[in-house]
Design a protein around this motif. Structure first.
Motif, short mmCIF file in Angstrom:
data_model
loop_
_atom_site.label_atom_id
_atom_site.label_comp_id
_atom_site.label_asym_id
_atom_site.label_seq_id
_atom_site.Cartn_x
_atom_site.Cartn_y
_atom_site.Cartn_z
N ALA A 1 0.83 -1.20 0.00
CA ALA A 1 0.00 0.00 0.00
C ALA A 1 0.87 1.25 0.00
CB ALA A 1 -0.92 -0.02 1.23
N ALA A 2 1.92 1.24 0.82
CA ALA A 2 2.79 2.42 0.92
C ALA A 2 3.50 2.68 -0.41
CB ALA A 2 3.81 2.22 2.03
N LEU A 3 3.90 1.59 -1.05
CA LEU A 3 4.61 1.73 -2.32
C LEU A 3 3.70 2.30 -3.40
CD1 LEU A 3 7.53 0.99 -2.79
CD2 LEU A 3 6.80 -1.19 -3.74
N LEU A 4 2.49 1.77 -3.47
CA LEU A 4 1.54 2.27 -4.48
C LEU A 4 1.16 3.71 -4.18
CD1 LEU A 4 -0.68 -0.92 -4.83
CD2 LEU A 4 1.02 -0.07 -6.45
N ASN A 5 0.99 3.99 -2.90
CA ASN A 5 0.65 5.32 -2.48
C ASN A 5 1.73 6.32 -2.91
OD1 ASN A 5 -0.90 7.19 -1.27
ND2 ASN A 5 -0.57 6.50 0.84
N GLN B 1 3.83 6.00 -5.30
CA GLN B 1 3.82 6.13 -6.74
C GLN B 1 2.70 7.07 -7.20
OE1 GLN B 1 5.96 5.36 -8.73
NE2 GLN B 1 4.97 5.59 -10.74
N GLU B 2 1.53 6.93 -6.58
CA GLU B 2 0.40 7.78 -6.99
C GLU B 2 0.65 9.23 -6.64
OE1 GLU B 2 -2.94 5.79 -5.27
OE2 GLU B 2 -3.05 4.36 -6.94
N ASN B 3 1.25 9.44 -5.46
CA ASN B 3 1.58 10.81 -5.09
C ASN B 3 2.51 11.45 -6.11
OD1 ASN B 3 0.06 11.00 -2.81
ND2 ASN B 3 1.68 10.23 -1.47
N ARG B 4 3.44 10.62 -6.56
CA ARG B 4 4.41 11.15 -7.52
C ARG B 4 3.72 11.51 -8.82
NH1 ARG B 4 8.91 7.29 -7.80
NH2 ARG B 4 9.17 8.03 -5.68
N GLU B 5 2.85 10.62 -9.29
CA GLU B 5 2.12 10.90 -10.54
C GLU B 5 1.27 12.16 -10.38
OE1 GLU B 5 -0.04 7.57 -12.13
OE2 GLU B 5 1.65 6.23 -11.70
N MET B 6 0.65 12.25 -9.19
CA MET B 6 -0.20 13.42 -8.97
C MET B 6 0.61 14.71 -9.02
SD MET B 6 -2.95 14.17 -5.95
CE MET B 6 -3.44 12.50 -5.80
#
Ligand SMILES: [Zn+2]
Length: 594
Positions: free
Chosen positions: A551-555, A557-562
Motif C-alpha cells: 500500500a505504501a509503495l503504491l501510495n 507512486q500515486e503521489n508522484r504521478e499526482m
C-alpha cells in the motif's frame, strides 16, 4: 577462467554445512536454533556472529558481515568468488566441471590430474628421505637447522641420486610418461625412448598453493659440484612462480593476524623463522617480486617488510618492490642484515627475537630508497642537471606514494621539507614541483577488496526493503507480490538491483535465498541479503507487513504521478486525467494480501 555454472555452485553449497564450515575457524555455541561465536571480521568481544543452520547463512550484528558459506570463505580467506567455490568444492570432494579445468590445462590433463601427480611425488620424496638413501639429505636438513618436527610439517623430502627412481615409481603407480611430463617431474630423453627424473640428488621443498595442495618443488643440490644450487619445477599451469609465494600456506594466518608480511628470498629463510616462531614470513621463488605477488599479499597484509641482501641488487629490488606495493596500498619497509648473512642463519645465530627486532626496526622503504639516492646525489657533486634529475625522480616516488594512498599529505610535506633541507633548496620549490608531478599520476581505482562487507552501512526502513525482506524469508509469497508490485517501483538503486534478480528467479519459479547467494554478482550484496532475510524472520507477521508495504509503495507512486500532473497547467484535459486516475479509488483501500 570460465565462470562456474550456477548449478555447480548450488551443488557445492548443498554439500557444505555452514555450521561445520564456520566451526573450522570459530568456536561456536548452540543458542536455540542458531549458533553464536566471536566474529572473525571485526575485533569482537561478545559473540556477535550468528550462524543459522536452517538458512545456511551467517550474520554479524555488530559489523554487518554476512552471507553463506561462500561469502564466509571469501571474507575469512580473502579469496575471490571463484577461488571460494573451488575451495569448497575441494572440501566437499566434488570434482570441478571439465570445461573449467580444460581451459587451463594442456594435453587433456586437468589441474586436478596434475596435482594428483605432484601430491604423489611429494609422498614419494618424503618416503625417500626416511629411507636409507635419504640419510645424507636428512643430515643436511638437520645441519641447516630444520627440526625433525619441521621436516614433517613442511613435507621436506629427498629426490634420490638416480635417473629414473621417480619415473619407475610413477609407472608402478599407474602413471604414464605423458602424465608425468606435464607436472614437470620427468623429462623426455633426447632422441631416445623413455624419460628421466628432473630432480636428482636434491633435498626437496614442496611448494603449496593457497588451498594447501602441492603444486611444485624446489630442490637444493646435495652434491657440492652441482652447478645449480637450487632448481625449481618448470613453469606450468600449475606452477607459476610470478604468482606463488613459498610458505604462504603456512604463514597466512599469522600474516592476517599481524597485518604484516615479511618477504625473504630463500626456502630456508622462510622455514627457519617459521620454525623458530616468526610466523609471518614468505619467500619469493627465485624471482623478483611481481605485481601478482604484491596483489596476493595485499589481500592479507597492510604492510610488507622486505629482507633483501644489503647490496646494489638488493637495493634495486627494494626500489622496484616499493613501486609495486604502493599501488596495492601496502606500506613497505626494508630490512638489511649487516653481517651479510641470510635471514635463516641470522635467525639461528641470534634467535627469533633478534630477527623480530630487525623487522620491527626496519626503516620505511621511502627512507631506505632516499638514503641510497643521497649517495648518488653526493657522487653527482655539483652537476646541477644530474642533481635535478635525482631529486625529481625521488619526488616522483613520494608523489605516487601519496596518490595511491600509501602515505598521507602531512607525510609528503614533511618528506619534502627533509629533502629540501638536505639538498639546500627552498621547501616551497619542492612542494610546487610535487604538485606539478601529482597532476600526471593516474588515480587508483580504490576497488573494495573481495569479500569485505560494506561496513557500517545503515538501512532506513522503506516499503521496498520490507517487500524484499519478506520475499527472502518466504519465497512462496512471490506470486502474490509480483501481481501487485512492479519492478519500476523500486527507488533505491541497491535494492532495485537485488529486486531485479529476485524477480527473474521468482518468475522462473526457483526463488530462494540460498540460490540468490550462489550468484556471483550477488556476492557484494551478501551482507545485506542475509540481514534482510533475518530481519523478516525475527519480525514475523509477514502478511500484515506486506499489505502495508504494498500500500505504501503504491501510495508513493500515486503521489508522484499526482505531483507530475499538478505541475502542469490545470486545463480541462489535465483535470479529467486527475479525476480519472485518482478520483474513484482511494489507494489506502486497495486489497492487500489475504
Ligand atoms: Zn563482525
Amino acid at each position: 577462467m570460465p565462470r562456474f555454472p550456477e548449478i555447480f555452485i548450488q551443488q557445492v553449497l548443498q554439500a557444505t554445512d555452514i555450521v561445520e564450515l564456520v566451526s573450522q575457524y570459530v568456536a561456536l555455541k548452540q543458542k536455540g536454533r542458531e549458533f553464536v561465536g566471536l566474529c572473525p571480521f571485526h575485533n569482537d568481544k561478545n559473540p556477535s556472529l550468528n550462524v543459522s543452520p536452517g538458512k545456511q547463512i551467517f550474520k554479524c550484528f555488530a559489523c554487518g558481515a554476512g552471507g553463506n558459506a561462500m561469502q564466509f570463505v571469501m571474507g575469512y580467506e580473502k579469496m575471490t568468488f571463484p577461488e571460494a567455490v573451488q575451495r569448497l568444492a575441494e572440501q566437499a570432494n566434488i570434482p570441478l566441471p571439465k570445461e573449467y579445468e580444460s581451459a587451463s590445462a594442456p594435453g587433456g590433463m586437468s589441474k586436478n590430474d596434475l596435482t594428483a601427480v605432484t601430491e604423489f611425488a611429494a609422498d614419494f620424496f618424503r618416503e625417500q628421505l626416511r629411507g636409507p638413501a635419504g640419510q645424507v639429505a636428512l643430515n643436511y636438513a638437520r645441519q641447516r637447522g630444520l627440526s625433525q618436527e619441521s621436516i614433517e610439517r613442511f613435507g621436506i623430502g629427498f629426490a634420490p641420486d638416480s635417473w629414473e627412481a621417480f619415473v619407475l615409481a610413477g609407472r608402478k603407480k599407474g602413471y604414464s610418461d605423458q602424465q608425468l611430463i606435464p607436472a614437470g617431474l620427468v623429462r623426455r630423453r633426447d632422441g631416445e625412448r623413455g624419460c628421466y627424473d628432473y630432480f636428482r640428488n636434491r633435498l626437496m621443498f614442496p611448494i603449496h598453493d593457497l588451498t594447501g595442495r602441492v603444486v611444485g618443488f624446489g630442490g637444493r643440490a646435495l652434491a657440492p659440484e652441482e652447478r645449480a644450487k637450487y632448481l625449481n619445477s618448470p613453469e606450468s599451469v600449475l606452477f607459476e612462480k610470478s604468482s606463488l609465494l613459498y610458505g604462504l600456506h603456512f604463514a597466512r594466518e599469522a600474516i592476517v593476524k599481524s597485518k604484516q608480511a615479511v618477504v625473504v628470498e630463500g626456502y630456508l629463510d622462510a622455514l627457519i623463522p617459521l620454525q623458530e616462531g616468526v610466523k609471518n614470513v614468505v619467500a619469493t621463488l627465485g624471482t623478483a617480486l611481481t605485481e601478482r605477488h604484491a596483489r596476493l599479499l595485499g589481500r592479507y597484509a597492510s604492510e610488507a617488510v622486505l629482507i633483501f641482501d644489503a647490496d646494489d641488487a638488493g637495493a634495486a629490488a627494494a626500489e622496484r618492490a616499493l613501486q609495486l606495493f604502493i599501488i596495492q596500498k601496502l606500506h613497505v619497509r626494508v630490512a638489511t642484515i649487516s653481517e651479510g648473512k641470510d635471514p635463516c642463519d641470522f635467525c639461528l645465530a641470534k634467535g627469533p627475537d633478534a630477527l623480530q627486532t630487525l623487522v620491527d626496526d626496519a626503516p620505511d622503504a621511502l627512507k631506505y630508497v632516499w638514503d641510497r639516492r643521497r649517495e648518488a646525489l653526493r657522487s653527482a657533486g655539483s652537476n646541477p642537471a644530474e642533481r635535478n634529475r635525482l631529486i625529481e625522480e625521488f619526488l616522483n616516488v613520494i608523489v605516487s606514494s601519496g596518490a595511491y594512498g600509501a602515505i598521507d599529505g602531512v607525510r609528503q610535506q614533511s618528506m619534502a621539507q627533509y629533502i629540501a633541507h638536505i639538498v639546500n633548496v627552498p621547501a616551497i620549490d619542492l612542494q610546487q614541483r610535487m604538485r606539478r608531478l601529482a597532476r600526471h599520476i593516474p588515480r587508483s581505482s580504490g576497488a573494495r577488496r573481495p569479500g569485505s562487507p560494506p561496513a557500517g552501512k545503515s538501512f532506513s526502513p522503506s516499503p521496498e526493503r520490507h517487500i524484499l525482506e519478506i520475499l527472502l524469508d518466504r519465497p512462496d509469497l512471490f506470486d502474490d507480490v509480483a501481481r501487485q508490485v512492479d519492478l519500476s517501483l523500486f527507488n533505491d538503486a541497491e535494492l532495485a538491483v537485488i529486486a531485479e534478480r529476485i524477480w527473474a528467479m521468482g518468475e522462473d519459479g526457483r526463488l530462494s535465498l540460498e540460490d540468490l547467494l550462489a550468484v556471483e554478482e550477488m556476492a557484494d550484496f551478501a551482507p545485506l541479503l542475509t540481514e534482510l532475510s533475518i530481519t523478516a524472520q525475527r519480525r514475523g507477521n509477514h502478511e500484515q507487513t506486506l499489505t502495508d508495504a504494498v500500500a505504501a509503495l503504491l501510495n508513493r507512486q500515486e503521489n508522484r504521478e499526482m505531483q507530475e500532473i499538478k505541475a502542469q497547467p490545470m486545463d480541462d484535459e489535465n483535470l479529467r486525467r486527475l479525476q480519472e486516475r485518482f478520483g474513484k479509488t482511494d489507494p489506502r483501500k486497495r486489497p492487500g494480501i489475504q
